[in-house]
Design a protein around this motif. Sequence first.
Motif, mmCIF file in Angstrom:
data_model
loop_
_atom_site.group_PDB
_atom_site.id
_atom_site.type_symbol
_atom_site.label_atom_id
_atom_site.label_comp_id
_atom_site.label_asym_id
_atom_site.label_seq_id
_atom_site.Cartn_x
_atom_site.Cartn_y
_atom_site.Cartn_z
ATOM 1 N N GLU A 83 48.929 -36.779 -31.812
ATOM 2 C CA GLU A 83 47.582 -36.317 -31.472
ATOM 3 C C GLU A 83 47.608 -35.351 -30.299
ATOM 4 O OE1 GLU A 83 45.242 -40.233 -33.179
ATOM 5 O OE2 GLU A 83 45.545 -40.020 -31.031
ATOM 6 N N ALA A 84 48.473 -35.650 -29.334
ATOM 7 C CA ALA A 84 48.631 -34.718 -28.218
ATOM 8 C C ALA A 84 49.064 -33.358 -28.761
ATOM 9 C CB ALA A 84 49.645 -35.256 -27.223
ATOM 10 N N ALA A 85 49.955 -33.390 -29.738
ATOM 11 C CA ALA A 85 50.437 -32.146 -30.319
ATOM 12 C C ALA A 85 49.327 -31.424 -31.092
ATOM 13 C CB ALA A 85 51.625 -32.415 -31.225
ATOM 14 N N VAL A 86 48.467 -32.195 -31.730
ATOM 15 C CA VAL A 86 47.347 -31.590 -32.464
ATOM 16 C C VAL A 86 46.445 -30.821 -31.501
ATOM 17 C CG1 VAL A 86 45.196 -32.140 -33.676
ATOM 18 C CG2 VAL A 86 47.324 -33.206 -34.382
ATOM 19 N N ILE A 87 46.284 -31.366 -30.304
ATOM 20 C CA ILE A 87 45.441 -30.688 -29.317
ATOM 21 C C ILE A 87 46.179 -29.504 -28.699
ATOM 22 C CG2 ILE A 87 44.306 -30.992 -27.062
ATOM 23 C CD1 ILE A 87 43.664 -33.843 -27.901
ATOM 24 N N ASP A 88 47.495 -29.634 -28.575
ATOM 25 C CA ASP A 88 48.272 -28.585 -27.905
ATOM 26 C C ASP A 88 48.670 -27.435 -28.815
ATOM 27 O OD1 ASP A 88 48.308 -29.346 -25.316
ATOM 28 O OD2 ASP A 88 50.192 -30.439 -25.383
ATOM 29 N N CYS A 89 48.675 -27.676 -30.116
ATOM 30 C CA CYS A 89 49.208 -26.651 -31.011
ATOM 31 C C CYS A 89 48.381 -26.595 -32.285
ATOM 32 C CB CYS A 89 50.663 -26.962 -31.351
ATOM 33 S SG CYS A 89 51.413 -25.715 -32.376
ATOM 34 N N ARG A 90 47.903 -25.413 -32.585
ATOM 35 C CA ARG A 90 46.976 -25.266 -33.688
ATOM 36 C C ARG A 90 47.681 -25.274 -35.040
ATOM 37 N NH1 ARG A 90 43.925 -22.311 -36.889
ATOM 38 N NH2 ARG A 90 41.679 -22.452 -36.606
ATOM 39 N N THR A 126 54.129 -24.843 -37.041
ATOM 40 C CA THR A 126 54.730 -24.714 -35.703
ATOM 41 C C THR A 126 54.758 -26.074 -35.020
ATOM 42 O OG1 THR A 126 53.560 -22.638 -35.609
ATOM 43 C CG2 THR A 126 54.684 -23.314 -33.611
ATOM 44 N N ARG A 127 53.640 -26.801 -35.176
ATOM 45 C CA ARG A 127 53.550 -28.112 -34.555
ATOM 46 C C ARG A 127 54.643 -29.028 -35.090
ATOM 47 N NH1 ARG A 127 48.880 -30.820 -36.712
ATOM 48 N NH2 ARG A 127 47.842 -28.885 -36.149
ATOM 49 N N ALA A 175 57.214 -30.152 -32.324
ATOM 50 C CA ALA A 175 56.879 -31.448 -31.728
ATOM 51 C C ALA A 175 57.329 -32.640 -32.569
ATOM 52 C CB ALA A 175 55.378 -31.543 -31.471
ATOM 53 N N VAL A 186 51.426 -39.244 -29.611
ATOM 54 C CA VAL A 186 52.228 -38.036 -29.410
ATOM 55 C C VAL A 186 51.820 -36.977 -30.433
ATOM 56 C CG1 VAL A 186 54.555 -37.074 -29.568
ATOM 57 C CG2 VAL A 186 54.182 -39.193 -28.336
#
Lengths: 361, 330
Positions: free
Chosen positions: B225-232, B236-237, B241, B223
């Motif tokens: 890692e998904a956030a790392v890809i979705d949010c720079r 904010t991440r 997330a 989860v």
Amino acid sequence: MASITISNVSKTYPGAKAASVSDINLDIRDGEFIVLVGPSGCGKSTLLRMVAGLEEISGGEVSIGSRVVNQIDPADRDIAMVFQNYALYPHMSVRENMAYGLKNRRTPKPEIEARVAEAARMLELGPYLDRKPRALSGGQRQRVAMGRAVVRQPAAFLFDEPLSNLDAKLRVTMRGEIRRLQKRLGTTSLYVTHDQLEAMTLADRLVVLNGGRIEQVGAPLEIYHNPASTFVASFIGSPAMNLLDARIEGGRISLGSTQLDTSPVYGHSGPVTLGIRAEDLTPAAAGLPFRTDFVEELGAQRLVHGHVDGQPLVLTLDPAMPLHDEMRLSVAAARVHIFDTTSGKRLDLVRQTRQAAHQPA
Amino acid sequence: MSDLTHPVTSPAARPGRIRRWFTRPATAPSPAPSPAPAKRVQFDAPLLPWIFLAPQLVVIFVFFYWPSVQAVTSSFYIEDPFGFGATFVGIDNYRDALGSREYQRIAGFTALFTVLVTAFSLGLGLLFAVKADKVIRGRSAYRTALIAVYAIAPPVAGLMGMMLFDQHIGPFVTLAGWFGYEMKVGINYWDTASAMILISVWKQVPYNFIFFLSGLQGIPASVREAAVIDCRGGFTRFRTAILPLLAPTAFFLLIINITYALFDTFAVIDVMVKDKPANNPLTLVYKVYNDGFRGNDIGGSAAQSVILMVIVLVLTLIQFRWLERRVHYG
Ligand SMILES: Nc1ncnc2c1ncn2[C@@H]1O[C@H](COP(=O)(O)OP(=O)(O)OP(=O)(O)O)[C@@H](O)[C@H]1O
Ligand SMILES: [Mg+2]
């Protein structure tokens, strides 16, 4: 849309003694569906994660499009990833899950809505848009994860065993769905699996990995018919290719005391490993003496397990064919694969055999 | 019972009743209705469950309900300081307490103290947890160092605090001195207050740290890692997330920390203000103790503790009603 170039890439985890991935070279064309396949621990995920940017690249270079991405943040690599356990955000609804990546990239709201609606239509997620992931079934979660990747319209999709948490039937359905979606969108895809059937059915090109190295790259059928090594031969195809200890003596292949009825083989003598696919063996009047041990009925065909010269052997038979405890088996000369016993590498002697057959001996 | 509902489904059941009890042919359709709900344990004797519950009930009664009832009753009486009986005074004790300027001042300080201690303990606990979660090398040493403070008993923590703020040898006093400020803990009201808050926070941070850290580690790596890809952006991440997934932990800790600040800081405060001049910050709990055991005003002190009980009750209710709805138990 973009091509991906992986050159001389290797990875050694901090504290690990040996490299998990070594010296990988791979050119992925724009729109191609590449499947990385191999046994557990062979470095598939590691390679994929280096492309995603989730794992640092110890050596070599990864380019997506024309850009070297080694030092680029995962969010800026223009890739979308689908994880094995879906990795949905549990506190967000299906809609929010799909919109999250776009929102963070400052995509205009109407555009986000349009893309989410389109993805929901494509993946039949419409009725679930306002649900939380925990209220979805495994298959639906998997589709949400796909939707989250699709809405991004990335240069490449990266899949890490996305179907292995699903039951067998759903896996087949989803497999088809992934292929259809990828064909339609034409997005370059890198897909990791340890399931050789999934690999065969999905791939434009297969990459077989073993111990962190590429064992063979090629179209599924090309690999199926010309495995580069005993490793590939036993990994790709079900049932696995029969591998038998044999000898080449004076251009003749002999298995125990039986000599194979093929034309002479040149360029090698001594012990070799003989590879024969189960479906390439047929009962005949003369040939290898085979003793049946047991039979597996698969419906459309049956798998007959037994042994030849003390070595296990499987052949597939039409259920209509009569079964005997003892049979003689023949195999077409062109269907015999010969591998070096020590290195396991393919010895391209069979082709010489075929050429030899045309020559007046 | 099953014979009535499925009279003929089990032919094997017919020949002999007795035999049926012992052997059930595996091939015959099961005579029991299969979609029965999970079986409940039934006791034959109605008294039995009470006997099992008794020890727990006794403990709760003796140590919780009994004193509570005692407190509520005595809050309506004025007790003779020498123990010669009590006079019923109605709500006078409450009126006196709530009407007194001193009580209001202490209540105000308690509110401030609670807000600050809770906010800083939670904030620092979270900050350390996030940082510790990222540490890979020397991970366990770092964690042990942070958690160790939790093993220190509150009065000892108070003593250590006193030493840190000691007029002659306290490093904090020296530090303040360098900035040209003469710190007088135990004499100056706000100096004492600051020291009190600091020590209380210091004592509570490890507790929050442990919970936040395990909360963070409960978030699946994929989860994140998904956030790392979705949010720079890292912050904010974290805010969008990660933090929402820590909400259940944070909610639990919020209740625990408020209770800590209100009640469990007693020992720290005691060490800091005991035998000191009167003008020192106190919290409501300390005043209950002061009035009841030092001032021998049992009735007034009981009234104050009932007020405290009500405050905690109301706060907890508000938290469960309001906050829990926004918390995602993924
Ligand atoms: N974080 C890590 N630290 C050290 N070694 C690791 C780490 N992750 C993976 N490895 C090692 O690297 C090798 C490759 O791991 P990887 O996860 O890429 O395998 P895989 O091919 O994806 O296997 P599977 O099919 O089981 O997922 C393994 O030997 C593994 O032990
Ligand atoms: Mg893997």
